[in-house]
Design a protein around this motif. Sequence first.
Motif, PDB file in Angstrom:
ATOM      1  N   LEU A  49       0.785  -1.335  -0.020  1.00  0.00           N
ATOM      2  CA  LEU A  49      -0.190  -0.028   0.093  1.00  0.00           C
ATOM      3  C   LEU A  49       0.943   1.230   0.042  1.00  0.00           C
ATOM      4  N   ALA A  50       1.967   1.288   0.736  1.00  0.00           N
ATOM      5  CA  ALA A  50       2.802   2.542   0.715  1.00  0.00           C
ATOM      6  C   ALA A  50       3.702   2.599  -0.591  1.00  0.00           C
ATOM      7  N   GLY A  51       3.911   1.698  -1.087  1.00  0.00           N
ATOM      8  CA  GLY A  51       4.476   1.584  -2.613  1.00  0.00           C
ATOM      9  C   GLY A  51       3.290   2.151  -3.466  1.00  0.00           C
ATOM     10  N   ILE A  52       2.095   1.582  -3.594  1.00  0.00           N
ATOM     11  CA  ILE A  52       1.090   1.806  -4.314  1.00  0.00           C
ATOM     12  C   ILE A  52       0.845   3.567  -4.281  1.00  0.00           C
ATOM     13  N   ASN A  53       0.639   4.129  -3.119  1.00  0.00           N
ATOM     14  CA  ASN A  53       0.314   5.475  -2.868  1.00  0.00           C
ATOM     15  C   ASN A  53       1.563   6.217  -3.126  1.00  0.00           C
ATOM     16  N   ALA A  54       2.701   5.845  -2.749  1.00  0.00           N
ATOM     17  CA  ALA A  54       3.936   6.432  -3.249  1.00  0.00           C
ATOM     18  C   ALA A  54       4.023   6.839  -4.660  1.00  0.00           C
ATOM     19  N   ARG A  55       3.717   5.564  -5.423  1.00  0.00           N
ATOM     20  CA  ARG A  55       3.835   5.837  -6.975  1.00  0.00           C
ATOM     21  C   ARG A  55       2.705   6.699  -7.506  1.00  0.00           C
ATOM     22  N   ARG A  56       1.586   6.714  -6.827  1.00  0.00           N
ATOM     23  CA  ARG A  56       0.519   7.476  -7.338  1.00  0.00           C
ATOM     24  C   ARG A  56       0.851   8.905  -6.997  1.00  0.00           C
ATOM     25  N   MET A  57       1.117   9.509  -5.738  1.00  0.00           N
ATOM     26  CA  MET A  57       1.627  10.638  -5.570  1.00  0.00           C
ATOM     27  C   MET A  57       2.632  11.342  -6.518  1.00  0.00           C
ATOM     28  N   LEU A  58       3.622  10.507  -6.706  1.00  0.00           N
ATOM     29  CA  LEU A  58       4.760  10.979  -7.511  1.00  0.00           C
ATOM     30  C   LEU A  58       4.262  11.162  -8.996  1.00  0.00           C
ATOM     31  N   TYR A  59       3.475  10.197  -9.514  1.00  0.00           N
ATOM     32  CA  TYR A  59       2.977  10.154 -10.898  1.00  0.00           C
ATOM     33  C   TYR A  59       2.362  11.622 -10.943  1.00  0.00           C
ATOM     34  N   ILE A  60       1.189  11.953  -9.946  1.00  0.00           N
ATOM     35  CA  ILE A  60       0.517  13.167 -10.105  1.00  0.00           C
ATOM     36  C   ILE A  60       1.374  14.400  -9.971  1.00  0.00           C
TER      37      ILE A  60
END
Length: 157
Positions: A49-60
Amino acid sequence: MRSFSSLWYWIALAVLWSSVSHWVMGVPFDLITRARRQDEGAADDLAMLAGINARRMLYISRRGGMWVIGFVCFMLTILGLLAALYGVEFAQAVLLMFAPMVLVGYLTLRLALRVEAEAPAGTALVRLLMRHRFVTQLIGMIAIFVTALFGMYQNIT
């Protein structure tokens, strides 16, 4: 538009900081505590979950980060001008909620960069998230204290 004398403003402020300190980079705090107790399934879920959210925030932030920064700076400027120069109490109240959240957002983005670069797991990831939660709570306590002082001053005058 009497914000500081309204019970709803103080409830919204409490809910805001409660939610921000519960969801650490999009990860619920109960999952962090379960992973901290050496629960293997929770530790795997936490890392995922931390990896998914980190990638999502960085993508945005990589796709539209400049627009977001421009919009946030525009809103801070407008709120600051309305609050300081024109004395609009609603703008003062919103500014006292919004400005600390900008700092928390910046720290969360830094944490996302660190999670992406280092890919920590287990106790290292728990330590990072707990430290971020502590700093977020510290910012929240200071923000609530400053808001309470300013609100009392506003209500007295």
